[in-house]
Motif scaffolding. Structure first.
Motif, PDB file in Angstrom:
ATOM      1  N   THR A   1     -14.823  -2.469   6.357  1.00  0.00           N
ATOM      2  CA  THR A   1     -14.022  -2.649   5.143  1.00  0.00           C
ATOM      3  C   THR A   1     -12.878  -1.649   5.102  1.00  0.00           C
ATOM      4  OG1 THR A   1     -15.943  -3.455   3.911  1.00  0.00           O
ATOM      5  CG2 THR A   1     -14.095  -2.633   2.613  1.00  0.00           C
ATOM      6  N   LEU A   2     -13.174  -0.400   5.420  1.00  0.00           N
ATOM      7  CA  LEU A   2     -12.150   0.638   5.428  1.00  0.00           C
ATOM      8  C   LEU A   2     -11.086   0.347   6.477  1.00  0.00           C
ATOM      9  CD1 LEU A   2     -11.276   3.408   4.288  1.00  0.00           C
ATOM     10  CD2 LEU A   2     -12.684   4.460   6.072  1.00  0.00           C
ATOM     11  N   LEU A   3     -11.525  -0.115   7.641  1.00  0.00           N
ATOM     12  CA  LEU A   3     -10.586  -0.398   8.723  1.00  0.00           C
ATOM     13  C   LEU A   3      -9.651  -1.543   8.369  1.00  0.00           C
ATOM     14  CD1 LEU A   3      -9.739   0.100  11.706  1.00  0.00           C
ATOM     15  CD2 LEU A   3     -11.474  -1.585  12.360  1.00  0.00           C
ATOM     16  N   ARG A   4     -10.196  -2.580   7.763  1.00  0.00           N
ATOM     17  CA  ARG A   4      -9.397  -3.776   7.494  1.00  0.00           C
ATOM     18  C   ARG A   4      -8.617  -3.704   6.186  1.00  0.00           C
ATOM     19  NH1 ARG A   4     -10.773  -8.516  10.368  1.00  0.00           N
ATOM     20  NH2 ARG A   4     -12.373  -8.163  11.947  1.00  0.00           N
ATOM     21  N   GLY A   5      -9.217  -3.037   5.178  1.00  0.00           N
ATOM     22  CA  GLY A   5      -8.598  -3.072   3.860  1.00  0.00           C
ATOM     23  C   GLY A   5      -8.136  -1.740   3.315  1.00  0.00           C
ATOM     24  N   GLY A   6      -8.493  -0.636   3.990  1.00  0.00           N
ATOM     25  CA  GLY A   6      -8.087   0.671   3.508  1.00  0.00           C
ATOM     26  C   GLY A   6      -9.063   1.237   2.493  1.00  0.00           C
ATOM     27  N   VAL A   7      -8.747   2.430   2.020  1.00  0.00           N
ATOM     28  CA  VAL A   7      -9.678   3.151   1.165  1.00  0.00           C
ATOM     29  C   VAL A   7      -9.893   2.454  -0.186  1.00  0.00           C
ATOM     30  CG1 VAL A   7      -7.936   4.682   0.146  1.00  0.00           C
ATOM     31  CG2 VAL A   7     -10.304   5.438   0.330  1.00  0.00           C
TER      32      VAL A   7
ATOM     33  N   ALA B   1      -9.961  -0.759  -0.753  1.00  0.00           N
ATOM     34  CA  ALA B   1     -10.924  -1.838  -0.526  1.00  0.00           C
ATOM     35  C   ALA B   1     -12.335  -1.276  -0.450  1.00  0.00           C
ATOM     36  CB  ALA B   1     -10.593  -2.592   0.754  1.00  0.00           C
ATOM     37  N   LEU B   2     -12.488  -0.120   0.184  1.00  0.00           N
ATOM     38  CA  LEU B   2     -13.796   0.539   0.241  1.00  0.00           C
ATOM     39  C   LEU B   2     -14.293   0.859  -1.158  1.00  0.00           C
ATOM     40  CD1 LEU B   2     -16.046   2.063   1.863  1.00  0.00           C
ATOM     41  CD2 LEU B   2     -14.586   4.080   1.702  1.00  0.00           C
ATOM     42  N   LEU B   3     -13.434   1.443  -1.972  1.00  0.00           N
ATOM     43  CA  LEU B   3     -13.836   1.820  -3.335  1.00  0.00           C
ATOM     44  C   LEU B   3     -14.132   0.597  -4.192  1.00  0.00           C
ATOM     45  CD1 LEU B   3     -11.250   4.684  -3.959  1.00  0.00           C
ATOM     46  CD2 LEU B   3     -13.690   4.928  -3.436  1.00  0.00           C
TER      47      LEU B   3
ATOM     48  N   VAL C   1     -18.498 -16.365  -4.550  1.00  0.00           N
ATOM     49  CA  VAL C   1     -17.137 -16.765  -4.163  1.00  0.00           C
ATOM     50  C   VAL C   1     -17.006 -16.747  -2.640  1.00  0.00           C
ATOM     51  CG1 VAL C   1     -14.710 -16.072  -4.237  1.00  0.00           C
ATOM     52  CG2 VAL C   1     -16.071 -16.045  -6.336  1.00  0.00           C
ATOM     53  N   LEU C   2     -17.533 -15.684  -2.006  1.00  0.00           N
ATOM     54  CA  LEU C   2     -17.464 -15.605  -0.552  1.00  0.00           C
ATOM     55  C   LEU C   2     -18.225 -16.769   0.088  1.00  0.00           C
ATOM     56  CD1 LEU C   2     -16.569 -13.884   1.923  1.00  0.00           C
ATOM     57  CD2 LEU C   2     -18.818 -12.793   1.804  1.00  0.00           C
ATOM     58  N   ALA C   3     -19.422 -17.054  -0.416  1.00  0.00           N
ATOM     59  CA  ALA C   3     -20.244 -18.124   0.148  1.00  0.00           C
ATOM     60  C   ALA C   3     -19.621 -19.497  -0.058  1.00  0.00           C
ATOM     61  CB  ALA C   3     -21.645 -18.087  -0.464  1.00  0.00           C
ATOM     62  N   SER C   4     -18.720 -19.620  -1.020  1.00  0.00           N
ATOM     63  CA  SER C   4     -18.053 -20.898  -1.284  1.00  0.00           C
ATOM     64  C   SER C   4     -16.947 -21.199  -0.281  1.00  0.00           C
ATOM     65  CB  SER C   4     -17.458 -20.895  -2.700  1.00  0.00           C
ATOM     66  OG  SER C   4     -18.472 -20.755  -3.677  1.00  0.00           O
ATOM     67  N   LEU C   5     -16.677 -20.253   0.604  1.00  0.00           N
ATOM     68  CA  LEU C   5     -15.594 -20.445   1.574  1.00  0.00           C
ATOM     69  C   LEU C   5     -16.126 -20.792   2.964  1.00  0.00           C
ATOM     70  CD1 LEU C   5     -13.009 -17.714   0.577  1.00  0.00           C
ATOM     71  CD2 LEU C   5     -12.699 -20.195   0.550  1.00  0.00           C
ATOM     72  N   THR C   6     -17.230 -21.531   3.015  1.00  0.00           N
ATOM     73  CA  THR C   6     -17.700 -22.017   4.315  1.00  0.00           C
ATOM     74  C   THR C   6     -16.667 -22.936   4.959  1.00  0.00           C
ATOM     75  OG1 THR C   6     -18.915 -23.710   3.098  1.00  0.00           O
ATOM     76  CG2 THR C   6     -20.154 -21.767   3.821  1.00  0.00           C
ATOM     77  N   SER C   7     -15.791 -23.503   4.132  1.00  0.00           N
ATOM     78  CA  SER C   7     -14.598 -24.185   4.620  1.00  0.00           C
ATOM     79  C   SER C   7     -13.422 -23.689   3.781  1.00  0.00           C
ATOM     80  CB  SER C   7     -14.735 -25.713   4.502  1.00  0.00           C
ATOM     81  OG  SER C   7     -14.908 -26.099   3.152  1.00  0.00           O
TER      82      SER C   7
ATOM     83  N   LEU D   1     -12.017  -9.479  -1.948  1.00  0.00           N
ATOM     84  CA  LEU D   1     -12.581  -9.888  -0.654  1.00  0.00           C
ATOM     85  C   LEU D   1     -11.526  -9.814   0.446  1.00  0.00           C
ATOM     86  CD1 LEU D   1     -14.698 -12.930  -1.904  1.00  0.00           C
ATOM     87  CD2 LEU D   1     -15.593 -10.732  -1.078  1.00  0.00           C
ATOM     88  N   ARG D   2     -10.289 -10.165   0.114  1.00  0.00           N
ATOM     89  CA  ARG D   2      -9.197 -10.085   1.081  1.00  0.00           C
ATOM     90  C   ARG D   2      -8.917  -8.620   1.448  1.00  0.00           C
ATOM     91  NH1 ARG D   2      -6.075 -13.009  -1.484  1.00  0.00           N
ATOM     92  NH2 ARG D   2      -4.837 -11.457  -2.598  1.00  0.00           N
ATOM     93  N   ALA D   3      -8.905  -7.752   0.451  1.00  0.00           N
ATOM     94  CA  ALA D   3      -8.669  -6.330   0.709  1.00  0.00           C
ATOM     95  C   ALA D   3      -9.778  -5.728   1.566  1.00  0.00           C
ATOM     96  CB  ALA D   3      -8.561  -5.571  -0.619  1.00  0.00           C
ATOM     97  N   ALA D   4     -11.001  -6.265   1.417  1.00  0.00           N
ATOM     98  CA  ALA D   4     -12.134  -5.775   2.195  1.00  0.00           C
ATOM     99  C   ALA D   4     -12.190  -6.374   3.593  1.00  0.00           C
ATOM    100  CB  ALA D   4     -13.440  -6.079   1.455  1.00  0.00           C
ATOM    101  N   GLY D   5     -11.273  -7.283   3.905  1.00  0.00           N
ATOM    102  CA  GLY D   5     -11.238  -7.879   5.231  1.00  0.00           C
ATOM    103  C   GLY D   5     -12.224  -9.005   5.433  1.00  0.00           C
ATOM    104  N   LEU D   6     -12.786  -9.543   4.327  1.00  0.00           N
ATOM    105  CA  LEU D   6     -13.784 -10.604   4.442  1.00  0.00           C
ATOM    106  C   LEU D   6     -13.172 -11.998   4.402  1.00  0.00           C
ATOM    107  CD1 LEU D   6     -16.552  -9.105   2.142  1.00  0.00           C
ATOM    108  CD2 LEU D   6     -16.376  -8.995   4.626  1.00  0.00           C
ATOM    109  N   ILE D   7     -11.981 -12.128   3.809  1.00  0.00           N
ATOM    110  CA  ILE D   7     -11.270 -13.404   3.824  1.00  0.00           C
ATOM    111  C   ILE D   7      -9.799 -13.146   4.125  1.00  0.00           C
ATOM    112  CG2 ILE D   7     -12.853 -14.357   2.073  1.00  0.00           C
ATOM    113  CD1 ILE D   7     -10.487 -14.296   0.091  1.00  0.00           C
ATOM    114  N   THR D   8      -9.110 -14.192   4.496  1.00  0.00           N
ATOM    115  CA  THR D   8      -7.662 -14.123   4.671  1.00  0.00           C
ATOM    116  C   THR D   8      -7.031 -15.191   3.786  1.00  0.00           C
ATOM    117  OG1 THR D   8      -5.862 -14.167   6.289  1.00  0.00           O
ATOM    118  CG2 THR D   8      -7.649 -15.741   6.608  1.00  0.00           C
ATOM    119  N   THR D   9      -5.820 -14.960   3.350  1.00  0.00           N
ATOM    120  CA  THR D   9      -5.132 -15.898   2.472  1.00  0.00           C
ATOM    121  C   THR D   9      -3.779 -16.256   3.071  1.00  0.00           C
ATOM    122  OG1 THR D   9      -6.211 -15.015   0.500  1.00  0.00           O
ATOM    123  CG2 THR D   9      -4.200 -16.291   0.162  1.00  0.00           C
TER     124      THR D   9
END
Length: 318
Positions: A165-171, A173-175, A257-263, A288-296
């Protein structure tokens, strides 16, 4: 509510401990065993048999540690020894705490007549310090050491997620994703707490320490060092479904919300799938985008949200 206020300098000085603190976990395990079970530790399936085995005879095995750990609230800061990598070293470091500091940190525990050992400990007795080392190491060896591999495994899994999360979204996103119910509202981290406090980090930063046994957030404040925030590790018992594990990590609505993005989906469709408002879906998608879990992807006024490999791996357990 605990309000931890960050300056730009503090955001640049956020660090994450690699493992739980061995002495603090030893102390918190006594609290876990002695009182009603609460917090994430209450949902750890591996603790059921452990509690049944080690709870009988707790007071005798814990020795002086039982006098140092009240059922809730305050713990003496000398029970946190971050430089120690094993229980024996941690106990020895705790026993070397200067007498004036020992006396000051033991004083809040003395609402009842002091035990002989804690009174002598506060006076700086060498014999009482030896008893402290012996009791701490004996209790850890008999009660905590058998569980320590599970503690380290839980911490390693959580650290991997926080690091990514820190690597993809920064501090920030971690917080924003530290724990369910914790909220990043710049420049403050809002943490559920038994009383209301505002903590100014004053440019010294924040050190995040995971805890296997803590029932809630704990704070260790030193005006000469980064503030330490003890954060309970998320947990799920052996019968927990994958979606429930996500809920413990991210919070139920954000996990949904994350689980709803299987597509891939736009914000309106995402809101419909998750059963939330468009505004709520958009807010959680941003985190979720800031945490690196989804892209928009954006095309004019249209957006399309999709899982990243990290988000997909979190959903599938891969």
């Amino acid at each position: 509510m605990l309000r931890i206020r960050f300056s730009p300098a503090d955001l640049a000085r956020v660090t994450v401990a690699a493992t739980p603190d061995v002495l603090l976990e030893t102390a918190l395990s006594v609290r876990h065993l002695a009182g009603p079970v609460s917090g994430p530790a209450a949902r750890r399936g591996e603790l059921v048999e452990w509690r049944r085995t080690v709870r009988p005879g707790l007071a005798a095995r814990a020795g002086v540690l039982a006098r140092l750990v009240p059922p809730a609230g305050y713990l003496p800061d000398f029970l946190y020894q971050p430089s120690a990598r094993d229980a024996v070293t941690a106990a020895e470091l705790a026993a070397r705490t200067p007498t004036t500091r020992l006396a000051a940190e033991l004083e809040p525990l003395h609402t009842e007549p002091r035990s002989a050992v804690t009174r002598r400990l506060a006076e700086g007795s060498a014999a009482a310090r030896r008893v402290l080392v012996e009791d701490l190491t004996r209790y850890h060896r008999s009660s905590v050491a058998p569980l320590w591999p599970a503690v380290l495994n839980a911490a390693a899994a959580d650290r991997a997620l926080r690091s990514e999360t820190l690597l993809r979204g920064g501090v920030e996103a971690l917080l924003a994703t530290l724990a369910p119910g914790w909220r990043w509202a710049p420049p403050e981290l809002l943490v559920p707490f038994k009383s209301s406090h505002t903590v100014e980090l004053c440019g010294r930063g924040l050190h995040l320490v995971p805890s296997y046994f803590a029932a809630g957030a704990m704070l260790i404040y030193d005006p000469q060092a980064p503030t330490v925030l003890i954060r309970p590790l998320p947990a799920a018992d052996t019968a927990t479904r994958p979606g429930d594990v996500l809920g413990s990590l991210l919070g139920r609505t954000r996990a949904k919300v994350l689980a709803s993005l299987t597509s891939p989906a736009g914000t309106t469709v995402l809101a419909e799938r998750a059963g939330v408002s468009i505004a709520t879906a958009s807010e959680h998608a941003a985190v979720l985008r800031a945490a690196g879990l989804i892209t928009t992807l954006r095309d004019g006024s249209r957006v399309l949200h999709a899982l990243t490999p990290l988000g997909e791996g979190l959903l599938t357990g891969g």
